[in-house]
Design a protein around this motif. Structure first.
Motif, mmCIF file in Angstrom:
data_model
loop_
_atom_site.group_PDB
_atom_site.id
_atom_site.type_symbol
_atom_site.label_atom_id
_atom_site.label_comp_id
_atom_site.label_asym_id
_atom_site.label_seq_id
_atom_site.Cartn_x
_atom_site.Cartn_y
_atom_site.Cartn_z
ATOM 1 N N UNK A 83 0.805 -1.229 0.000
ATOM 2 C CA UNK A 83 0.000 0.000 0.000
ATOM 3 C C UNK A 83 0.835 1.275 0.000
ATOM 4 N N UNK A 84 2.169 1.181 0.054
ATOM 5 C CA UNK A 84 3.004 2.350 0.350
ATOM 6 C C UNK A 84 2.828 3.491 -0.656
ATOM 7 N N UNK A 135 -1.981 9.734 -1.380
ATOM 8 C CA UNK A 135 -3.132 10.219 -0.606
ATOM 9 C C UNK A 135 -2.708 11.253 0.439
ATOM 10 N N UNK A 136 -1.622 10.936 1.168
ATOM 11 C CA UNK A 136 -1.163 11.848 2.215
ATOM 12 C C UNK A 136 -0.706 13.183 1.635
ATOM 13 N N UNK A 189 -1.335 -0.755 8.263
ATOM 14 C CA UNK A 189 -1.212 0.576 7.665
ATOM 15 C C UNK A 189 -1.648 1.749 8.537
ATOM 16 N N UNK A 190 -2.384 1.484 9.639
ATOM 17 C CA UNK A 190 -3.054 2.608 10.311
ATOM 18 C C UNK A 190 -2.728 2.670 11.809
ATOM 19 N N UNK A 191 -1.468 2.421 12.169
ATOM 20 C CA UNK A 191 -1.063 2.437 13.579
ATOM 21 C C UNK A 191 -0.557 3.824 13.959
ATOM 22 N N UNK A 192 -1.037 4.323 15.100
ATOM 23 C CA UNK A 192 -0.592 5.617 15.630
ATOM 24 C C UNK A 192 -0.039 5.380 17.047
ATOM 25 N N UNK A 213 -5.821 12.741 12.440
ATOM 26 C CA UNK A 213 -7.145 12.500 11.840
ATOM 27 C C UNK A 213 -7.085 12.678 10.323
ATOM 28 N N UNK A 214 -6.202 13.548 9.881
ATOM 29 C CA UNK A 214 -6.026 13.818 8.453
ATOM 30 C C UNK A 214 -5.223 12.717 7.753
ATOM 31 N N UNK A 215 -4.572 11.852 8.536
ATOM 32 C CA UNK A 215 -3.717 10.812 7.961
ATOM 33 C C UNK A 215 -4.452 9.491 7.708
ATOM 34 N N UNK A 216 -5.599 9.305 8.343
ATOM 35 C CA UNK A 216 -6.291 8.005 8.225
ATOM 36 C C UNK A 216 -6.633 7.696 6.762
ATOM 37 N N UNK A 217 -6.570 6.442 6.317
ATOM 38 C CA UNK A 217 -6.211 5.234 7.062
ATOM 39 C C UNK A 217 -4.736 4.854 6.932
ATOM 40 N N UNK A 218 -3.868 5.857 6.829
ATOM 41 C CA UNK A 218 -2.436 5.607 6.578
ATOM 42 C C UNK A 218 -1.567 6.189 7.701
ATOM 43 N N UNK A 219 -2.000 6.047 8.941
ATOM 44 C CA UNK A 219 -1.253 6.668 10.042
ATOM 45 C C UNK A 219 0.133 6.044 10.235
ATOM 46 N N UNK A 220 0.278 4.760 9.908
ATOM 47 C CA UNK A 220 1.607 4.129 9.952
ATOM 48 C C UNK A 220 2.582 4.851 9.029
ATOM 49 N N UNK A 221 2.129 5.123 7.821
ATOM 50 C CA UNK A 221 2.988 5.747 6.806
ATOM 51 C C UNK A 221 3.384 7.156 7.247
#
Length: 216
Positions: A16-17, A23-24, A158-161, A192-200
């Motif tokens: 997904x990177x 997206x980000x 992908x979505x860990x904070x 909140x603006x990073x979801x669903x890519x908070x890991x990235x």
């Protein structure tokens, strides 16, 4: 997930990177500035869950350089980083590698959980993030931060904070708040603006402070 080899080590690149980067950058002006600075660099995961967790315990509360020294000694002492080899080495030999007595106990408890199948390693891919964290928290020496690092670096979720991560909070402080201290609430608001890519996004916050990626 894309696999590659580095020597004898199997590495994993999140499928997904590239989509996440695009997206980000569309959504977040800070990400639009930071992401291009690191070109084709990306998160790299390692395939063996036991190794990832043992290495994260070794690295707790010591510098990256010191952790690498201890880790190499541990590999020499155990021949292979498997639960059986670690348990065979025992607490005295592990302590001789430079581990504190407590960390040696933690790694032995980790090995025992894996060997006795008290953790469901084969099911982790299908379990949700909080279910995996709940299992990992049963192991001595593994807190929420370590469990979240496992989700990032081994399962490549992908979505860990990781709100307990000092580097993440510092990165948000430097990039979004001009160096002012930030709270967990501030970090949640930014993310909140990073979801669903908070890991990235977290990975790029780390890179903005330390360009060389840490490995687990």
């Amino acid at each position: 997930m894309v696999k590659s080899l580095q020597g004898d080590t199997q590495l994993f690149v999140p499928a997904y990177w590239e989509d996440a980067k695009q997206e980000l950058m569309k959504r977040d002006r800070i990400m639009r500035r930071i992401i291009p600075m690191f070109g084709d660099l990306h998160l790299v995961g390692r395939g063996d869950p036991f190794t990832t967790l043992a290495r994260s315990i070794v690295g707790q509360q010591i510098s990256v350089k010191a952790a690498e020294t201890v880790w190499q000694r541990l590999l020499s002492a155990c021949q292979k980083c498997t639960p059986t080899h670690v348990m065979k080495a025992g607490p005295e030999q592990l302590a001789a590698c430079g581990l504190s007595r407590r960390k040696a106990e933690y790694i032995l408890d980790l090995a025992d959980h894996f060997k006795a199948k008290r953790v469901h390693v084969a099911k982790w891919e299908e379990m949700d993030d909080e279910e995996v964290i709940a299992e990992l928290l049963q192991i001595r020496g593994i807190g929420r931060w370590t469990a979240e690092m496992f989700l990032i670096f081994n399962l490549l979720r992908p979505n860990i904070l990781p709100l307990d991560d000092v580097g993440l909070l510092r990165g948000i402080s430097m990039n979004y708040f001009s160096g002012e201290p930030v709270s967990r609430s501030d970090a949640r608001e930014v993310s909140a603006n990073w979801e669903p890519w908070r890991t990235v996004a977290t990975w790029y916050m780390w890179r903005s402070l330390e360009p060389v990626p840490v490995e687990y």
